[in-house]
Design a protein around this motif. Sequence first.
Motif: not given
Length: 200
Positions: A54-55, A130-147
Amino acid sequence: MNRTIPRIGAAVVTITVFLFAVCMIVDFPFGSYLVCMFLPLGYIMMAVGFQYESCEERRVAANIGVVMAAVYAVLILLVYFAQTTTVRLDDLSEQALRILDFQRGGLLFNYDLLGYGMMALSTFFIGLSIVPNSKTDKWLKCLMLIHGIFFVSCFFLPMTGMFTSMASEEAGNGGTFALLGWCTYFFPIGILSYQHFLKA
């Protein structure tokens, strides 16, 4: 090593969630309890990996996520170690079973829900870091936030007695379906986290 350990953790999370679902389907409680003791260990490895990368501007969120992961791990290990030892092996009174037996929906069942509420908070704060650098990272970030929304139900609904009634034998398969739904949701988080650390 800093990438390998979180990748192993993500693999452990993915495998244990899958095995937990299988144990639920075949009605093997001991197996589900045993598997659930490895899930928090893998999750902590994964969470610390996200914290490490993380930054600076998002480090506080990542740190909170790791602390919540530790709280989750302590609660879950206490609950399921009790199920696989004291509850399974000792000749307990009916009153003690009502409190300790996970399947009776007593105190330890509520502690289990509290633990998964802490996990939900952890995924929310890890997701913020998470700072997403790809489409899969964006999905990961979204799933974790919604969780993170699961925290509300895991923390407040036990106070209404709703989950206790779901855990009782008379309630049928409602609790099983709810847990399988959670597995279906969390399984992609493990896969996407593994891919994340593999690419990193």
